[in-house]
Design a protein around this motif. Structure first.
Motif, PDB file in Angstrom:
ATOM      1  N   GLY B  90      -1.922 -13.749  12.783  1.00 18.44           N
ATOM      2  CA  GLY B  90      -2.365 -12.385  12.507  1.00 18.44           C
ATOM      3  C   GLY B  90      -2.140 -11.408  13.636  1.00 18.44           C
ATOM      4  O   GLY B  90      -2.007 -10.200  13.416  1.00 18.44           O
ATOM      5  N   GLY B  92       0.471 -10.959  15.278  1.00 18.18           N
ATOM      6  CA  GLY B  92       1.765 -10.283  15.139  1.00 18.18           C
ATOM      7  C   GLY B  92       2.823 -10.748  16.115  1.00 18.18           C
ATOM      8  O   GLY B  92       4.009 -10.433  15.950  1.00 18.18           O
ATOM      9  N   THR B 117      -5.310  -8.276  11.116  1.00 25.69           N
ATOM     10  CA  THR B 117      -3.921  -7.784  11.079  1.00 25.69           C
ATOM     11  C   THR B 117      -3.880  -6.251  11.178  1.00 25.69           C
ATOM     12  O   THR B 117      -3.018  -5.701  11.859  1.00 25.69           O
ATOM     13  CB  THR B 117      -3.175  -8.283   9.824  1.00 25.69           C
ATOM     14  OG1 THR B 117      -3.928  -7.973   8.648  1.00 25.69           O
ATOM     15  CG2 THR B 117      -2.962  -9.793   9.884  1.00 25.69           C
ATOM     16  N   LEU B 138       3.735  -8.933   4.901  1.00 24.07           N
ATOM     17  CA  LEU B 138       2.429  -9.389   5.383  1.00 24.07           C
ATOM     18  C   LEU B 138       1.484  -9.519   4.201  1.00 24.07           C
ATOM     19  O   LEU B 138       1.292  -8.563   3.435  1.00 24.07           O
ATOM     20  CB  LEU B 138       1.877  -8.377   6.397  1.00 24.07           C
ATOM     21  CG  LEU B 138       0.406  -8.524   6.772  1.00 24.07           C
ATOM     22  CD1 LEU B 138       0.098  -9.896   7.349  1.00 24.07           C
ATOM     23  CD2 LEU B 138       0.026  -7.428   7.768  1.00 24.07           C
ATOM     24  N   ASN B 140      -2.454 -10.815   3.126  1.00 26.15           N
ATOM     25  CA  ASN B 140      -3.765 -11.283   3.585  1.00 26.15           C
ATOM     26  C   ASN B 140      -4.357 -12.202   2.535  1.00 26.15           C
ATOM     27  O   ASN B 140      -4.931 -11.753   1.533  1.00 26.15           O
ATOM     28  CB  ASN B 140      -4.686 -10.104   3.877  1.00 26.15           C
ATOM     29  CG  ASN B 140      -4.231  -9.303   5.079  1.00 26.15           C
ATOM     30  OD1 ASN B 140      -3.890  -8.122   4.985  1.00 26.15           O
ATOM     31  ND2 ASN B 140      -4.163  -9.957   6.224  1.00 26.15           N
TER      32      ASN B 140
END
Lengths: 314, 314, 314, 314
Positions: B90, B92, B117, B138, B140
């Motif tokens: 998360g 990155g 994130t 991305l 979640n």
């Protein structure tokens, strides 16, 4: 934690803004010499811990690894190590590992602090036998003085097991180019090998002293093999520089190293070191390799004038 | 220390009887999701530090090293990595490193915590660009759910950047034999490579989870390459297990690895990793090698019943 | 502890070998003036805490007690306090308590640090109203300069709410015999009363500054009433010296004090102070009374030369 | 700090989110009984400190004050104390102070832990003489059992020097209404006086146990005098409840108390206590007085069922 209620912590600074603490279950012994404060404490984390001036010097949990790496690479790389000189090493573990080599006939260990060597020979059970070994000559004096007085070419391996050069103490002298050139190199017999513990060698810490010790050794010896290993109780990677007096000598292959371990040692296998292990340790990572290559600072008696007492790198 | 007077310390347990503390110069952001507490603090020792539930997750000083080692070995060992799946990550930084590979066309990153994130994409300057990269998707959600739903053979590399299996959370499921066999291996295309961060891998700590993760991966994949590196802010050696789905694949030589780094990356050289570095990292020391060889415990869904919630190894 | 996971501790030395730490749940604000670092943090133990240079200045849990004892004894002992001068007091709580007296017409508060007074007037909800009271004149300057410039006899009560004299700062000047004689006493109107916070006053700590401040005040004023109370967040008993400019004045009985509290205050009862309380506080214990009686050191401008900068008692 | 380098800290929780630490210069003795862990350490801050289960029990710096206040007020208020019963008090200091009264003929001290009493009689130099006094009978047993077996009316003063009632141990029984009514009151001779240490009594802490102990004592005895004093090593104000069995008895004036101190004690003056001191201590502040008046909870054997083991107030 189970077996005691009191919360007694030993706290050690790891940097200006960064420290750690570990619980002490028992203070086994406390003493003081003219040079330092000496304590032996028991801890749930590290087992018994030897402290000099309140700093962890050696722990039951991992001293074996530190000492295997200080002693066996140089002795194994030597063709037949008989005479070994240890600078410092008062705890006795360095001598213990040296004495495991069947070829070794004579070990001279020079540690300045008699209180430490008396204390350790009595209280560190793992090293008691080494202190009593007839091949060992223990002298409490300045290591430089003693090594200077030795005949030229009288040792096969010289081991530096000393405090870091920037700790502000007189050890700095034992890390200088002059000392290496004028004393260590001369006292080594042909094919002799020198090794010194060389301080933190992590990618964030290798420029503190490791790279300069490397540059200094490299400026005197024809070939130097730096290597490094994580020592948990030092909270960092720890560095070593092994120097060959013979330009033709190269690191052994994993197989050769394993063969010599089998042939020369006392029968009890090494816990940590073998040929593959050493392959790993001497392939340093890029950041450390670059730091070693780029290092310009060589420790000399002159630069010592500025450093001594301050204990910090200019 | 110079520029602030208050003595604000972050304290983190490293064991039951062993902790460290580092000064905090500023608390930059604090937040909370349904899963965890999230903080970004500035420190003299580590620079900016991301904390999840008060534990150091990543620091400016050394996250680069952790992430280079998680991402580049598997991508460089793959013949042509185009599609990458990241479980967790998360922060990155894992995506950031993946996106440096010119071959990469699509990255799917599945991290359960949207607050993390969002926070990282906004506040971690080093990773902002990665979050905005059009190649990145991305999501979640639970990483397992998403990976299960993907078509078989749809990824070249799968990267596990998750919390440790014994932390008591649901991550345990993502370290089981069943998950590796029934999901990860199937979703990899031919020649695909899987890697997972694998917890502490020091000679004193490697039996906590590293050896069992290794045994579990080895029980499913035809070839596994374990390697390890000291990460200072984790206060230990950190382990990785890289698994080849193709039994014929072997680790690259230092020269091959260097060549691929030169050919495939974005032009900026890697700070830490190169061929020689990787040679060092994958030659584990004897104590860790023995621990890996002797490990009998394979994580399964069944054993999870006992471990989940307890967070300690039986 | 329930509602946050991170372990952020504020650590404060209580002596050379003695410190305490309290958890911080949130850092609410951080700032810096030319004089000091200013922080407002929230804590489970003390509620909101104002820190100056990292030291606890005032906490939600007990600032009320400290300030009631600084303000109400002198104002209640005065026959009709209308004009009050506050040296320091930048937090605003001293002014808040003074303004509760219906007789008060004018309060001059002189605190050197505008950043602190701006910060507190905005962020300390309990004191916001006081900062806005039209009877209050707030001046950011050196308190001595301002008091010197005031006409003689222009204040009924002068309150010293300053840092300790031995903290190494310029506050020392405001604790000298010369300042008391040449400035404070002259600026008080007939029947005027002076009070100063006077540092730690426990039986182990009263000789640090409390006894010397008492001796200094006593060397100038005809009658002095010392008293002391435990302030938990100061981790000690705290001392006050209340000085009458009129030799005939004596402490009020418990009944008189209660009557004046009822008559003069704003209707909200005092939390901590009443007649019986004050009876208790001014009957100091034998060890402290002996220390006050035996104290020979009077702070003078001359002795300041030695003390200033060193911050320790000769 | 000057004379040792190691940084050994004893850490003690003062609350859930609040702790202190003090340096230990030497661990003098460590032991363990079936009841608790016992340590004697030396510290720069407090001198020698006795620890039971890692918590400060008594320090050289301030135990004198704690014990003067536990012993002398009840003995001085009694018309002629000859027979004294001490519950707990294993350290010996309570007996030491009792034995200073020339009227005292017999002291029975009942402490459950023989290891503690042996240890203290040997290692606490200040108390050695008391342990050897022929007037002292030391019994290692449960204090309740021993007091129950004593004939009715056989003691002039009963002193409770026990762990706090909410510490989770069996001491709770010795703080109940039933114990006070059925045992303590009956064993006191006419005019007898009971005192018990009563836990923290600060304005923030007095509701933990002080107010309930007071309410319980008050529910049995016709007159109770609560008082309190700051004990630095307890990091709080400490409370006492002194109970008269004779409803007609009232606190002595300062002059009467001073006269009795002069007449009855052993010639060495008390360090801390005199008539004025006691005036101060028994004039509690408004917040504490209100807490005592409003307290409804009386400790009974029944309420013990809920509290015992939990160690926290419902």
């Amino acid at each position: 934690m189970a077996n005691y209620a009191k919360r007694l912590w030993l706290e050690e600074d790891l940097g200006d803004d960064y420290r750690w603490s570990y619980r002490v279950s028992e203070v086994l012994f406390s003493g003081r010499s003219e040079f330092q404060e000496i304590d032996l404490v028991d801890t749930p984390t590290w087992g018994k811990v030897l402290l000099l001036d309140g700093k962890m010097q050696s722990t039951e949990a991992d001293e074996q690894v530190y000492h295997e790496l200080l002693v066996h690479p140089p002795l194994l790389h030597h063709s037949c190590p008989k005479r070994v000189f240890i600078m410092g090493g008062g705890e006795g573990a360095t001598a213990r590992e040296v004495l495991r080599h069947k070829t070794v006939e004579k070990v001279v260990m020079v540690d300045i602090d008699k209180v430490v060597t008396d204390f350790c020979s009595k209280h560190l059970a793992r090293n008691t036998k080494a202190f009593a070994d007839p091949r060992l000559t223990l002298i409490n004096d300045d290591a430089r003085t003693q090594l200077e007085q030795a005949p030229d070419g009288s040792f096969d391996v010289v081991i530096g097991d000393l405090a870091d050069p920037l700790d502000g103490g007189p050890c700095y002298q034992l890390y200088t180019q002059e000392f290496y050139r004028n004393v260590v190199l001369k006292k080594l017999a042909p094919g002799g090998i020198f090794i010194t513990q060389s301080g933190p060698a992590g990618f964030l810490s290798c420029k503190e002293v490791f790279s300069s010790i490397h540059a200094t050794v490299r400026s005197v010896f024809p070939a130097v093999v730096p290597y490094a290993q994580h020592i948990p109780s030092f909270c960092d990677i720890w560095g070593y520089n092994m120097a060959f007096s013979d330009a033709a000598q190269t690191p052994l292959s994993a197989e050769e190293l394993d063969a010599r371990i089998g042939a020369r040692l006392d029968g009890v296998p090494l816990h940590f070191l073998d040929g593959v292990t050493f392959q790993g340790l001497r392939h340093l990572n890029k950041m450390v390799r670059v730091a070693l290559q780029e290092e310009k600072e060589v420790y000399t008696v002159d630069s010592a004038r500025f450093i001594h007492g301050a204990g910090v790198k200019a």
